[in-house]
Design a protein around this motif. Structure first.
Motif, PDB file in Angstrom:
ATOM      1  N   MET A 268     -19.825  32.109  37.681  1.00 20.39           N
ATOM      2  CA  MET A 268     -19.918  33.354  38.438  1.00 20.39           C
ATOM      3  C   MET A 268     -21.205  34.093  38.100  1.00 20.39           C
ATOM      4  O   MET A 268     -21.848  34.684  38.979  1.00 20.39           O
ATOM      5  CB  MET A 268     -18.711  34.239  38.120  1.00 20.39           C
ATOM      6  N   LEU A 269     -21.600  34.078  36.840  1.00 21.26           N
ATOM      7  CA  LEU A 269     -22.828  34.753  36.442  1.00 21.26           C
ATOM      8  C   LEU A 269     -24.051  34.086  37.052  1.00 21.26           C
ATOM      9  O   LEU A 269     -25.026  34.761  37.414  1.00 21.26           O
ATOM     10  CB  LEU A 269     -22.940  34.777  34.913  1.00 21.26           C
ATOM     11  N   ARG A 270     -24.021  32.771  37.176  1.00 21.19           N
ATOM     12  CA  ARG A 270     -25.136  32.084  37.835  1.00 21.19           C
ATOM     13  C   ARG A 270     -25.196  32.470  39.304  1.00 21.19           C
ATOM     14  O   ARG A 270     -26.274  32.682  39.864  1.00 21.19           O
ATOM     15  CB  ARG A 270     -24.979  30.572  37.684  1.00 21.19           C
ATOM     16  N   ASN A 271     -24.035  32.554  39.946  1.00 16.73           N
ATOM     17  CA  ASN A 271     -23.995  32.928  41.363  1.00 16.73           C
ATOM     18  C   ASN A 271     -24.400  34.378  41.588  1.00 16.73           C
ATOM     19  O   ASN A 271     -24.859  34.749  42.671  1.00 16.73           O
ATOM     20  CB  ASN A 271     -22.587  32.716  41.926  1.00 16.73           C
ATOM     21  N   GLU A 272     -24.216  35.216  40.558  1.00 15.68           N
ATOM     22  CA  GLU A 272     -24.493  36.641  40.707  1.00 15.68           C
ATOM     23  C   GLU A 272     -25.953  36.905  41.024  1.00 15.68           C
ATOM     24  O   GLU A 272     -26.301  37.945  41.581  1.00 15.68           O
ATOM     25  CB  GLU A 272     -24.088  37.370  39.421  1.00 15.68           C
ATOM     26  N   ARG A 273     -26.827  35.979  40.699  1.00 16.57           N
ATOM     27  CA  ARG A 273     -28.248  36.201  40.923  1.00 16.57           C
ATOM     28  C   ARG A 273     -28.621  36.173  42.402  1.00 16.57           C
ATOM     29  O   ARG A 273     -29.752  36.477  42.761  1.00 16.57           O
ATOM     30  CB  ARG A 273     -29.066  35.153  40.165  1.00 16.57           C
ATOM     31  N   VAL A 274     -27.664  35.823  43.251  1.00 19.17           N
ATOM     32  CA  VAL A 274     -27.914  35.849  44.691  1.00 19.17           C
ATOM     33  C   VAL A 274     -27.757  37.278  45.204  1.00 19.17           C
ATOM     34  O   VAL A 274     -26.720  37.906  45.008  1.00 19.17           O
ATOM     35  CB  VAL A 274     -26.929  34.915  45.436  1.00 19.17           C
ATOM     36  N   ASP A 275     -28.792  37.817  45.830  1.00 19.78           N
ATOM     37  CA  ASP A 275     -28.721  39.154  46.425  1.00 19.78           C
ATOM     38  C   ASP A 275     -28.040  39.060  47.785  1.00 19.78           C
ATOM     39  O   ASP A 275     -28.504  38.342  48.683  1.00 19.78           O
ATOM     40  CB  ASP A 275     -30.130  39.737  46.601  1.00 19.78           C
ATOM     41  N   ARG A 276     -26.977  39.797  47.959  1.00 16.09           N
ATOM     42  CA  ARG A 276     -26.237  39.752  49.225  1.00 16.09           C
ATOM     43  C   ARG A 276     -26.919  40.613  50.277  1.00 16.09           C
ATOM     44  O   ARG A 276     -27.280  41.754  50.022  1.00 16.09           O
ATOM     45  CB  ARG A 276     -24.810  40.244  49.006  1.00 16.09           C
ATOM     46  N   ILE A 277     -27.052  40.037  51.447  1.00 16.54           N
ATOM     47  CA  ILE A 277     -27.737  40.732  52.530  1.00 16.54           C
ATOM     48  C   ILE A 277     -26.761  41.171  53.614  1.00 16.54           C
ATOM     49  O   ILE A 277     -26.814  42.303  54.090  1.00 16.54           O
ATOM     50  CB  ILE A 277     -28.824  39.818  53.154  1.00 16.54           C
ATOM     51  N   ALA A 278     -25.850  40.276  53.999  1.00 14.82           N
ATOM     52  CA  ALA A 278     -24.973  40.603  55.122  1.00 14.82           C
ATOM     53  C   ALA A 278     -23.696  39.772  55.081  1.00 14.82           C
ATOM     54  O   ALA A 278     -23.671  38.670  54.528  1.00 14.82           O
ATOM     55  CB  ALA A 278     -25.708  40.351  56.450  1.00 14.82           C
ATOM     56  N   LYS A 279     -22.641  40.343  55.668  1.00 16.02           N
ATOM     57  CA  LYS A 279     -21.419  39.596  55.926  1.00 16.02           C
ATOM     58  C   LYS A 279     -21.552  38.925  57.286  1.00 16.02           C
ATOM     59  O   LYS A 279     -21.944  39.564  58.267  1.00 16.02           O
ATOM     60  CB  LYS A 279     -20.209  40.534  55.923  1.00 16.02           C
ATOM     61  N   LEU A 280     -21.207  37.648  57.338  1.00 18.50           N
ATOM     62  CA  LEU A 280     -21.349  36.879  58.576  1.00 18.50           C
ATOM     63  C   LEU A 280     -19.976  36.541  59.148  1.00 18.50           C
ATOM     64  O   LEU A 280     -18.950  36.854  58.555  1.00 18.50           O
ATOM     65  CB  LEU A 280     -22.141  35.596  58.303  1.00 18.50           C
ATOM     66  N   ARG A 281     -19.983  35.889  60.260  1.00 18.80           N
ATOM     67  CA  ARG A 281     -18.732  35.397  60.854  1.00 18.80           C
ATOM     68  C   ARG A 281     -18.197  34.217  60.039  1.00 18.80           C
ATOM     69  O   ARG A 281     -18.886  33.681  59.169  1.00 18.80           O
ATOM     70  CB  ARG A 281     -18.978  34.968  62.296  1.00 18.80           C
ATOM     71  N   PHE A 282     -16.974  33.843  60.323  1.00 19.84           N
ATOM     72  CA  PHE A 282     -16.320  32.695  59.690  1.00 19.84           C
ATOM     73  C   PHE A 282     -16.149  32.897  58.179  1.00 19.84           C
ATOM     74  O   PHE A 282     -16.072  31.933  57.419  1.00 19.84           O
ATOM     75  CB  PHE A 282     -17.094  31.388  59.955  1.00 19.84           C
ATOM     76  N   GLY A 283     -16.109  34.157  57.725  1.00 15.32           N
ATOM     77  CA  GLY A 283     -15.897  34.434  56.311  1.00 15.32           C
ATOM     78  C   GLY A 283     -17.083  34.102  55.437  1.00 15.32           C
ATOM     79  O   GLY A 283     -16.935  33.950  54.224  1.00 15.32           O
ATOM     80  N   LEU A 284     -18.281  33.994  56.015  1.00 18.54           N
ATOM     81  CA  LEU A 284     -19.478  33.646  55.251  1.00 18.54           C
ATOM     82  C   LEU A 284     -20.269  34.903  54.864  1.00 18.54           C
ATOM     83  O   LEU A 284     -20.102  35.964  55.458  1.00 18.54           O
ATOM     84  CB  LEU A 284     -20.368  32.711  56.074  1.00 18.54           C
ATOM     85  N   VAL A 285     -21.125  34.737  53.868  1.00 18.07           N
ATOM     86  CA  VAL A 285     -21.983  35.816  53.399  1.00 18.07           C
ATOM     87  C   VAL A 285     -23.415  35.289  53.320  1.00 18.07           C
ATOM     88  O   VAL A 285     -23.646  34.160  52.869  1.00 18.07           O
ATOM     89  CB  VAL A 285     -21.537  36.323  52.004  1.00 18.07           C
ATOM     90  N   LEU A 286     -24.351  36.109  53.754  1.00 19.27           N
ATOM     91  CA  LEU A 286     -25.757  35.751  53.715  1.00 19.27           C
ATOM     92  C   LEU A 286     -26.392  36.341  52.455  1.00 19.27           C
ATOM     93  O   LEU A 286     -26.187  37.517  52.142  1.00 19.27           O
ATOM     94  CB  LEU A 286     -26.468  36.299  54.952  1.00 19.27           C
ATOM     95  N   GLY A 287     -27.141  35.518  51.720  1.00 17.73           N
ATOM     96  CA  GLY A 287     -27.784  35.991  50.504  1.00 17.73           C
ATOM     97  C   GLY A 287     -29.153  35.387  50.323  1.00 17.73           C
ATOM     98  O   GLY A 287     -29.558  34.469  51.058  1.00 17.73           O
ATOM     99  N   ILE A 288     -29.880  35.918  49.349  1.00 19.61           N
ATOM    100  CA  ILE A 288     -31.213  35.393  49.072  1.00 19.61           C
ATOM    101  C   ILE A 288     -31.428  35.368  47.562  1.00 19.61           C
ATOM    102  O   ILE A 288     -31.022  36.279  46.846  1.00 19.61           O
ATOM    103  CB  ILE A 288     -32.306  36.248  49.763  1.00 19.61           C
ATOM    104  N   ARG A 289     -32.050  34.281  47.091  1.00 19.71           N
ATOM    105  CA  ARG A 289     -32.358  34.146  45.667  1.00 19.71           C
ATOM    106  C   ARG A 289     -33.663  33.385  45.513  1.00 19.71           C
ATOM    107  O   ARG A 289     -33.816  32.299  46.076  1.00 19.71           O
ATOM    108  CB  ARG A 289     -31.226  33.408  44.933  1.00 19.71           C
ATOM    109  N   GLU A 290     -34.578  34.005  44.783  1.00 20.42           N
ATOM    110  CA  GLU A 290     -35.871  33.382  44.495  1.00 20.42           C
ATOM    111  C   GLU A 290     -36.551  32.876  45.760  1.00 20.42           C
ATOM    112  O   GLU A 290     -37.073  31.761  45.822  1.00 20.42           O
ATOM    113  CB  GLU A 290     -35.690  32.241  43.488  1.00 20.42           C
ATOM    114  N   GLY A 291     -36.480  33.720  46.810  1.00 16.21           N
ATOM    115  CA  GLY A 291     -37.187  33.401  48.042  1.00 16.21           C
ATOM    116  C   GLY A 291     -36.489  32.420  48.954  1.00 16.21           C
ATOM    117  O   GLY A 291     -37.045  32.033  49.982  1.00 16.21           O
TER     118      GLY A 291
END
Length: 423
Positions: A268-291
């Motif tokens: 979970m701590l490794r995943n935390e480094r992803v910056d969340r940008i938006a909630k998407l359809r189909f229960g997905l989330v958009l994020g960005i990490r290191e470009g």
């Protein structure tokens, strides 16, 4: 010459009061042993302020009346005080303790608020303060409660520690038939109370490596998780050993426990480094990490919250259908048709909940309101009718003016994702 002496006659009402008091005392001496003992052993030997019993204070007053024809005002004040205190005790006996809220900064207790259920009125009550360890119960008053909590500010830190206790066993023992409804009421109290002050959220510990390295030091502290676990983002650590950590929901009375292995928390701590940008359809989330663009999905089988894959892995994964992949490629990457989470404004009033979020492509504010069974919000651009709707139905929301000001400005201040992607 001697001064003339004023010829004062006794007040006839005073004489009458003395006579009535003497007759009452004579009757009590004949019939009431407790009064006889008080008159003989205590009346002239004990100060009224040292007497804690209303009945004995009344004995004292009546003996004074028989002696002087009047009672001292301070004695009447003591009787009124103890009558009020007895009323508090009697009310407290009819209240089932439901829980408490404690707010601290470091080791300083800033607020202690009690909540209960009045069995006679069948209504929730609260006590913002005590008198001689007796809660001063009053009907639950939302503006007074939330106003009291929202006024608290830290002095030496940037956050306040919000803690609470739910007395489940007491309620189950005394009013078992009301346990479920009182649990829901307590959940609402805690949720509203926690949201009433921004410093309470700042006092929650973020999940970090320190939770693993010094877990015993974090026992009974609320911890913010990077992703929702079983519908909860803030969990309290209740147990820790060499293999796993046990948590329970912090803002709910739910008895469900969450067991996480140390390996799962590290993931979970490794995943935390992803910056969340938006909630998407189909229960997905958009994020960005290191470009790089990432697609996240709640892990329903495990308890570690969110599984992230970079965009290329998500498009190649058999876990996503062709329909999902088409949506990601066309709507998200090509058309950039989504609203962003950063700077979102939440409005609540009269049971309604609504959100304002900026659209990524054009920076305009979009609006969506939750429905009864809405799992997915449907945002639309803000126009005049939406503004009027907000002013009509969200007039009590504390964020209404913020929302109206934001709509009026409509400033575009969004970092362009495509400038940082490496797909």
């Amino acid at each position: 010459m001697e001064p003339l002496q004023e010829n004062r006659r006794p007040d006839p009402w005073q004489r009458a009061r003395k006579l009535m008091a003497r007759l009452w005392n004579l009757k009590e001496k004949l019939l009431n042993r407790d009064f006889r003992d008080f008159a003989t052993l205590e009346y002239e030997r004990v100060r009224p302020e040292d007497i804690q019993d209303i009945q004995r204070l009344k004995y004292h007053r009546n003996l004074d009346m028989a002696k002087t024809g009047h009672a001292d005002a301070s004695l009447n004040g003591l009787i009124s005080y103890h009558r009020k205190k007895e009323g508090l005790v009697k009310l407290d006996q009819g209240v089932v303790a439901m829980g408490t809220i404690k707010v601290r900064e470091n080791n300083d207790l800033l607020a202690l608020i009690r909540f209960g259920y009045d069995r006679h009125r069948k209504a929730p009550v609260m006590a913002l303060r005590d008198h001689d360890n007796i809660p001063m119960w009053k009907p639950l008053d939302w503006p007074e409660l939330l106003g009291r909590l929202s006024s608290l500010h830290p002095k030496a830190t940037d956050g306040l520690e919000f803690g609470h206790s739910f007395f489940a066993r007491d309620i189950q023992r005394t009013v078992p038939s009301d346990f479920e409804s009182l649990g829901k009421m307590y959940d609402l109290i805690i949720e509203k109370s926690f949201r009433s002050n921004k410093y309470f959220g700042k006092g929650v510990l973020p999940l970090d490596a320190g939770v693993l390295e010094h877990s015993l030091e974090h026992l009974h502290r609320p911890i913010l998780f990077p992703a929702s676990i079983k519908g909860h983002e803030i969990l309290m650590l209740t147990e820790a050993n060499a293999h796993y950590l046990v948590f329970q929901p912090f803002l709910k009375t739910s008895a469900d426990l969450v067991h996480l292995t140390r390996k799962e928390i590290q993931e979970m701590l490794r995943n935390e480094r992803v910056d969340r940008i938006a909630k998407l359809r189909f229960g997905l989330v958009l994020g960005i990490r290191e470009g790089q663009l990432y697609i996240g999905k709640t892990n329903g089988e495990k308890t570690q919250g969110m599984d992230w894959k970079n965009f290329r892995e998500a498009m190649e994964s058999p876990a996503h259908s062709a329909k999902v992949k088409y949506y990601l490629a066309k709507k998200i990457v090509k058309e950039k048709d989504f609203v962003i989470e950063k700077g979102a404004i939440r409005l609540e009033s009269g049971g309604r909940t609504a959100y304002l979020k900026r659209h990524y492509k054009d920076g305009r504010w979009h609006y969506a309101e939750t429905g009864r069974n809405d799992e997915e919000l449907h945002f639309r651009p803000v126009n005049g009718s939406v503004i009027q709707h907000l002013r009509t139905h969200f007039v009590d929301s504390e964020n209404l003016q913020m929302a109206l000001d934001a709509i009026k400005e409509q400033k575009l201040d969004i970092r362009k994702i495509e400038n940082t992607l490496n797909i």
